[in-house]
Motif scaffolding. Sequence first.
Motif, PDB file in Angstrom:
ATOM      1  N   GLU A   2      13.692  73.588  37.507  1.00  9.15           N
ATOM      2  CA  GLU A   2      13.137  73.875  38.824  1.00  9.15           C
ATOM      3  C   GLU A   2      11.925  74.774  38.731  1.00  9.15           C
ATOM      4  OE1 GLU A   2      14.944  75.217  43.143  1.00  9.15           O
ATOM      5  OE2 GLU A   2      16.037  75.569  41.292  1.00  9.15           O
ATOM      6  N   GLY A   3      11.808  75.590  37.678  1.00  5.37           N
ATOM      7  CA  GLY A   3      10.664  76.477  37.529  1.00  5.37           C
ATOM      8  C   GLY A   3       9.428  75.688  37.157  1.00  5.37           C
ATOM      9  N   ILE A   4       8.435  75.649  38.057  1.00  7.90           N
ATOM     10  CA  ILE A   4       7.226  74.891  37.806  1.00  7.90           C
ATOM     11  C   ILE A   4       6.422  75.592  36.722  1.00  7.90           C
ATOM     12  CG2 ILE A   4       5.139  73.950  38.834  1.00  7.90           C
ATOM     13  CD1 ILE A   4       7.658  72.765  39.942  1.00  7.90           C
ATOM     14  N   ASP A   5       5.913  74.832  35.772  1.00 11.04           N
ATOM     15  CA  ASP A   5       5.159  75.392  34.668  1.00 11.04           C
ATOM     16  C   ASP A   5       3.700  75.538  35.051  1.00 11.04           C
ATOM     17  OD1 ASP A   5       4.403  74.355  31.274  1.00 11.04           O
ATOM     18  OD2 ASP A   5       4.264  76.269  32.286  1.00 11.04           O
ATOM     19  N   LYS A   6       3.373  76.631  35.728  1.00  7.64           N
ATOM     20  CA  LYS A   6       1.997  76.897  36.113  1.00  7.64           C
ATOM     21  C   LYS A   6       1.707  78.360  35.840  1.00  7.64           C
ATOM     22  CE  LYS A   6       1.642  73.476  39.852  1.00  7.64           C
ATOM     23  NZ  LYS A   6       1.431  73.282  41.285  1.00  7.64           N
ATOM     24  N   ARG A   7       0.447  78.617  35.569  1.00  6.58           N
ATOM     25  CA  ARG A   7       0.057  79.998  35.341  1.00  6.58           C
ATOM     26  C   ARG A   7       0.172  80.804  36.627  1.00  6.58           C
ATOM     27  NH1 ARG A   7      -2.772  83.804  32.616  1.00  6.58           N
ATOM     28  NH2 ARG A   7      -4.288  84.990  33.813  1.00  6.58           N
ATOM     29  N   HIS A   8      -0.208  80.204  37.731  1.00  6.41           N
ATOM     30  CA  HIS A   8      -0.151  80.906  39.012  1.00  6.41           C
ATOM     31  C   HIS A   8       0.664  80.092  40.002  1.00  6.41           C
ATOM     32  CE1 HIS A   8      -3.781  82.632  37.199  1.00  6.41           C
ATOM     33  NE2 HIS A   8      -3.495  83.701  37.893  1.00  6.41           N
TER      34      HIS A   8
ATOM     35  N   PRO B 273      17.746  71.224  41.205  1.00 10.30           N
ATOM     36  CA  PRO B 273      18.974  70.869  41.938  1.00 10.30           C
ATOM     37  C   PRO B 273      19.166  69.368  42.094  1.00 10.30           C
ATOM     38  CG  PRO B 273      17.312  71.821  43.406  1.00 10.30           C
ATOM     39  CD  PRO B 273      16.836  72.060  42.019  1.00 10.30           C
ATOM     40  N   ASP B 274      18.067  68.620  42.185  1.00  8.88           N
ATOM     41  CA  ASP B 274      18.201  67.177  42.335  1.00  8.88           C
ATOM     42  C   ASP B 274      18.634  66.490  41.046  1.00  8.88           C
ATOM     43  OD1 ASP B 274      17.451  67.418  44.938  1.00  8.88           O
ATOM     44  OD2 ASP B 274      15.367  66.840  44.631  1.00  8.88           O
ATOM     45  N   LEU B 275      18.596  67.227  39.930  1.00  6.54           N
ATOM     46  CA  LEU B 275      18.923  66.604  38.654  1.00  6.54           C
ATOM     47  C   LEU B 275      20.407  66.707  38.298  1.00  6.54           C
ATOM     48  CD1 LEU B 275      16.184  67.255  35.946  1.00  6.54           C
ATOM     49  CD2 LEU B 275      17.126  65.095  36.697  1.00  6.54           C
ATOM     50  N   LYS B 276      21.102  67.629  38.911  1.00  6.21           N
ATOM     51  CA  LYS B 276      22.480  67.882  38.474  1.00  6.21           C
ATOM     52  C   LYS B 276      23.360  66.645  38.676  1.00  6.21           C
ATOM     53  CE  LYS B 276      22.288  72.872  39.086  1.00  6.21           C
ATOM     54  NZ  LYS B 276      22.881  74.082  39.713  1.00  6.21           N
ATOM     55  N   GLU B 277      23.379  66.115  39.873  1.00  6.54           N
ATOM     56  CA  GLU B 277      24.194  64.928  40.129  1.00  6.54           C
ATOM     57  C   GLU B 277      23.640  63.723  39.383  1.00  6.54           C
ATOM     58  OE1 GLU B 277      25.968  62.313  43.889  1.00  6.54           O
ATOM     59  OE2 GLU B 277      24.659  64.039  44.245  1.00  6.54           O
TER      60      GLU B 277
ATOM     61  N   SER C  87       6.569  66.847  37.282  1.00  7.81           N
ATOM     62  CA  SER C  87       8.007  66.885  37.031  1.00  7.81           C
ATOM     63  C   SER C  87       8.787  66.245  38.178  1.00  7.81           C
ATOM     64  CB  SER C  87       8.471  68.335  36.850  1.00  7.81           C
ATOM     65  OG  SER C  87       8.161  69.091  38.001  1.00  7.81           O
ATOM     66  N   ASP C  88       8.257  66.328  39.394  1.00  3.87           N
ATOM     67  CA  ASP C  88       8.928  65.683  40.525  1.00  3.87           C
ATOM     68  C   ASP C  88       9.022  64.168  40.321  1.00  3.87           C
ATOM     69  OD1 ASP C  88       9.299  68.072  41.824  1.00  3.87           O
ATOM     70  OD2 ASP C  88       7.436  67.930  42.967  1.00  3.87           O
ATOM     71  N   ASP C  89       7.989  63.597  39.701  1.00  2.00           N
ATOM     72  CA  ASP C  89       8.024  62.162  39.413  1.00  2.00           C
ATOM     73  C   ASP C  89       9.102  61.835  38.392  1.00  2.00           C
ATOM     74  OD1 ASP C  89       5.710  61.396  41.064  1.00  2.00           O
ATOM     75  OD2 ASP C  89       4.570  62.563  39.626  1.00  2.00           O
ATOM     76  N   VAL C  90       9.314  62.749  37.449  1.00  3.18           N
ATOM     77  CA  VAL C  90      10.386  62.550  36.463  1.00  3.18           C
ATOM     78  C   VAL C  90      11.743  62.556  37.152  1.00  3.18           C
ATOM     79  CG1 VAL C  90      11.490  63.473  34.397  1.00  3.18           C
ATOM     80  CG2 VAL C  90       9.010  63.582  34.641  1.00  3.18           C
ATOM     81  N   VAL C  91      11.929  63.511  38.046  1.00  6.55           N
ATOM     82  CA  VAL C  91      13.193  63.605  38.779  1.00  6.55           C
ATOM     83  C   VAL C  91      13.438  62.332  39.584  1.00  6.55           C
ATOM     84  CG1 VAL C  91      14.427  64.861  40.580  1.00  6.55           C
ATOM     85  CG2 VAL C  91      13.101  66.113  38.881  1.00  6.55           C
TER      86      VAL C  91
ATOM     87  N   LEU D  44      12.286  59.350  39.005  1.00  4.49           N
ATOM     88  CA  LEU D  44      12.574  58.245  38.093  1.00  4.49           C
ATOM     89  C   LEU D  44      14.022  58.286  37.619  1.00  4.49           C
ATOM     90  CD1 LEU D  44      11.796  55.887  36.218  1.00  4.49           C
ATOM     91  CD2 LEU D  44      11.040  57.601  34.553  1.00  4.49           C
ATOM     92  N   LEU D  45      14.480  59.448  37.198  1.00  5.50           N
ATOM     93  CA  LEU D  45      15.853  59.560  36.710  1.00  5.50           C
ATOM     94  C   LEU D  45      16.861  59.271  37.819  1.00  5.50           C
ATOM     95  CD1 LEU D  45      15.556  62.701  34.391  1.00  5.50           C
ATOM     96  CD2 LEU D  45      15.558  60.290  33.734  1.00  5.50           C
ATOM     97  N   LYS D  46      16.537  59.695  39.033  1.00  6.80           N
ATOM     98  CA  LYS D  46      17.415  59.376  40.157  1.00  6.80           C
ATOM     99  C   LYS D  46      17.462  57.868  40.385  1.00  6.80           C
ATOM    100  CE  LYS D  46      17.212  61.894  43.888  1.00  6.80           C
ATOM    101  NZ  LYS D  46      16.679  62.636  45.044  1.00  6.80           N
ATOM    102  N   GLY D  47      16.309  57.227  40.257  1.00  7.45           N
ATOM    103  CA  GLY D  47      16.282  55.786  40.417  1.00  7.45           C
ATOM    104  C   GLY D  47      17.114  55.072  39.368  1.00  7.45           C
ATOM    105  N   LEU D  48      17.062  55.557  38.130  1.00  7.21           N
ATOM    106  CA  LEU D  48      17.877  54.969  37.066  1.00  7.21           C
ATOM    107  C   LEU D  48      19.365  55.190  37.331  1.00  7.21           C
ATOM    108  CD1 LEU D  48      15.818  56.048  33.900  1.00  7.21           C
ATOM    109  CD2 LEU D  48      15.807  53.820  35.032  1.00  7.21           C
ATOM    110  N   ALA D  49      19.703  56.417  37.749  1.00 10.87           N
ATOM    111  CA  ALA D  49      21.113  56.759  37.941  1.00 10.87           C
ATOM    112  C   ALA D  49      21.757  55.926  39.038  1.00 10.87           C
ATOM    113  CB  ALA D  49      21.242  58.244  38.263  1.00 10.87           C
ATOM    114  N   TRP D  50      21.040  55.709  40.126  1.00  9.22           N
ATOM    115  CA  TRP D  50      21.638  55.003  41.266  1.00  9.22           C
ATOM    116  C   TRP D  50      21.389  53.481  41.236  1.00  9.22           C
ATOM    117  CZ3 TRP D  50      21.550  60.121  41.589  1.00  9.22           C
ATOM    118  CH2 TRP D  50      22.542  60.750  42.335  1.00  9.22           C
ATOM    119  N   SER D  51      20.657  53.029  40.235  1.00  2.00           N
ATOM    120  CA  SER D  51      20.399  51.592  40.165  1.00  2.00           C
ATOM    121  C   SER D  51      21.566  50.832  39.552  1.00  2.00           C
ATOM    122  CB  SER D  51      19.146  51.328  39.335  1.00  2.00           C
ATOM    123  OG  SER D  51      19.340  51.741  37.998  1.00  2.00           O
ATOM    124  N   SER D  52      22.332  51.504  38.709  1.00  3.90           N
ATOM    125  CA  SER D  52      23.431  50.814  38.026  1.00  3.90           C
ATOM    126  C   SER D  52      24.776  51.361  38.472  1.00  3.90           C
ATOM    127  CB  SER D  52      23.282  50.989  36.509  1.00  3.90           C
ATOM    128  OG  SER D  52      23.254  52.355  36.161  1.00  3.90           O
TER     129      SER D  52
END
Length: 903
Positions: free
Chosen positions: A584-590, A604-608, A889-893, A895-903
């Motif tokens: 959840e911590g965004i990797d940005k300098r500022h 939080p969206d990744l846990k389930e 990173s939001d796009d990664v989340v 994508l993984l949600k799409g994979l998890a709920w597709s099958s």
Amino acid sequence: MSRIERLLREKELRKNNKASHSNEYIDLEPRDGSEGDGNMKEYLKKDSLASEGCEKHDEGLFKERLLVVANRLPVSAVRTGEESWSLEVRDGEHVTALLNVKEIEVKWIGWIGLHVPDERGQSSLIKALAHKRCIPVFLDEETIHQYYNGYCNNILWPLFHYLGLPQEDRLATTRTYESQFSAYKKANQMFADVVNLNYEEGDAVWCHDYHLMFLPKCLKDYNKNMKVGWFLHTPFPSSEIHRTLPSRSELLRAVLAADLVGFHTYDYARHFVSTCTRILGVEGTLEGVVDQGRLTRVAAFPIGIDSVRFIHALETPQVQDHIRELKERFFGRKVLLGLDDLDMIKGIPQKILAFEKFLEENPIWRDKVVLLQIAVPTRRDVPEYQKLTSQVHEVVGRINGRFGTLTTVPIHHLDRSIDFHALCALYAVTDIALVTPLRDGMNLVSYEFLACQDAKRGVLILSEFAGAAQSLGAGAILVNPWNIAQVAASIHHALNMSTQEREKRYLHNFLHVTNHTAQGWAETLSSSELNDTVVEAQLRIKRIPPLLPVEETISRYVQSSNRLLILAILISYLLQGFNATLTEGIDKRHQGDQIREMDLSLHPDLKETLTRLCGDPKTTIIVLSGSGRDVLDENFGEYNMWLAAENGMFLRSTRGDWMMTMPEHLNMEWVNSIKHVFEYFTERTPQSHIEIRETSLVWNYKYADVEFGRLQARDMLQHLWTGSISNASVDIVQGDCTVEVRPFGVTKGLTIGRILGEINLHKSIPEPIDFVLCIGHSLGKDEDIYTIFEPEFPSGCIGIPRLIQSDTVTHRRSGSKAFEKNTHQQHPQNMQNISSNNDGDHIAMKGGRRSSQFPNIITWNVLELEKDNYFSCAVGKTHTKARYLLPTSDDVVCLLKGLAWSS
């Protein structure tokens, strides 16, 4: 062909084209002495086609279109009737600069300078301006007040001239500022809307000045392929000044949307790059600013003047008459000239005080010199300017009363502008020009003075804080306008300068003025540099992988029977924790323009999502990270997956114990030496720190001053490469804000084969893997993880040794050099890893066989992977070996949600 070669070729073509059209030059001031702005009028007459509905131009006259967008149009309008207007040409070097560019059709877009509320008035004005190749932007009175008078003139202009933000003593300051900034963005969007309505494919758009800093972003949001340049005509302050601006980040990112950003001097360009680096945390290079792989070119393009116009004007009867009058009026006296806008930054009081000091210290010159100070009024309704006017009048009156006589007055002061002919004559009779602004973008008065000095060979005293100082400094006398004594001494030096020195100084600067003209400036920016910048960007884009086809990825994931997901996480910017790929911590300098500690909790969206993916028997997940074992355990220990710590040096299933993957390479004798070096630089680099891992060391300067941190990292790397550990069996890996030292040959790609072998033995996979998705944000050295499955897949198999279990790190001396060479020269595409039997590793296998080519390699049929079923994807990094990209990173989340709920 390189960029320099292309620019040189274009310059030669322009030179030849200019020679062929030399007889077509239209002088702004015809030699017959006729009044008016000939060049502008002749040029603007050509475009009556627009009002007649005709779009066809003279064949071969224009090669491309340029839309010049500025706050004000080059004409002003006075309403003479309900549907009639009187238009008057406004002069300006950037306007006249574009008039003689033969290869480009120019259209101006901007505000007319007044509020036109009714539709009939707007419609008639549009038609009138169409004849002048001008397109108006209509702003309402409230927007004008908040945008132009407020944010532009009350906030940006003082700040860019080092005057600081205005001081207020009311609580309404924040609300006023916010409303002004909102009006500024609204006005910029209104300019963008007009540009978009008139834009044609292939047009270049050139935005001007601090009034339109948001315009590049608005235009790119409309069409990302639009060619956009932005040029600043004022100074750009240092980062310490700009960082006081509350909207600093928004403005910088909006400007960075342009393809090319131009300034008058290298100092201003350097300040801009440094400000972007320090405030936004982006990378500054010799070419410009790099943000997420996109380069915005930043360069200095000093403007000039139309020197031919001034040289020709000296021969006209009007100017000659003025010259004779001035010579008679000031016969026997040396003429000093000051020509400035009546503005706080022009340093008029300081100049007059310096002249007073000169008269005080040199009484012999009191009756032999005269200062002609022309102060052109600018904002008479502003209290600060009224106060400045009173101050100047008071000082002038006091000095004239002190040093004047019945027949002579030391200072002639005028509060008005003068016409072009009188100005040229005044330049011609001047002995010393005092151009001493406290801060100025360029100041072309110095250029105009030199263009008119062929007979006089006068001396230029120039402020070092004017942009012109970088161009004319060699031939001028540079002064600090705040140093009254220095300016007074410079006046004395100029009056007593030898003829030879005056001649040498004048010729040096005159050559620059005549060779670096306004027309050349316009051609360089609007044609060569902007077009070539776009060409370079297109070439870079061709090398950038496309975005990941999410739907196709999910579809092939569903159709596969045995899947492998590799989540390769880079941890280089944080004190501890994960890159934004999974956390959840965004990797940005500022974040919110403040440096903050990162929240290390899992998104939080990744846990389930992870729970569902890990619970699928057809799916195997590997989290491969440079982080230590404890960090991986803390964040992912609850899921049924495989964890690979420290770039794959340690591996475990979350249901088993940690194992060491490459014990034969683990020579840690170098640790203490590296640690001493890291401690030395940590002590000398505030906010840097050391990350001590079990098999590597990382020096992290994420939160240090960016430029200082990079300088320190460069010194560190030089020491490490040439120091006492230069022959140690280690790799020195430079990240974005890190320097990492790890055992030789340890990369994520080289360890993946061993990891797959252990996974195969542990799970007893009944059938080969037929789908692989590898997502990560890796250092360049670790990007072999993307290519290990590329480009051809072996019909055979992977050679992988069994791992040894280990809960502690055992320091082993590396194997022989011959072994290391033999091990690491195997190309990852072959997906073969060689193991020595010297460590006595116990090999357990199912259905294994020995390779006839390498007797000691044991292989399994792990993969049956078609090329279309392999998806490698880099996150937020465009320079990569991966097949595809995901922006955040939001796009990664997602994508993984799409994979998890597709099958």
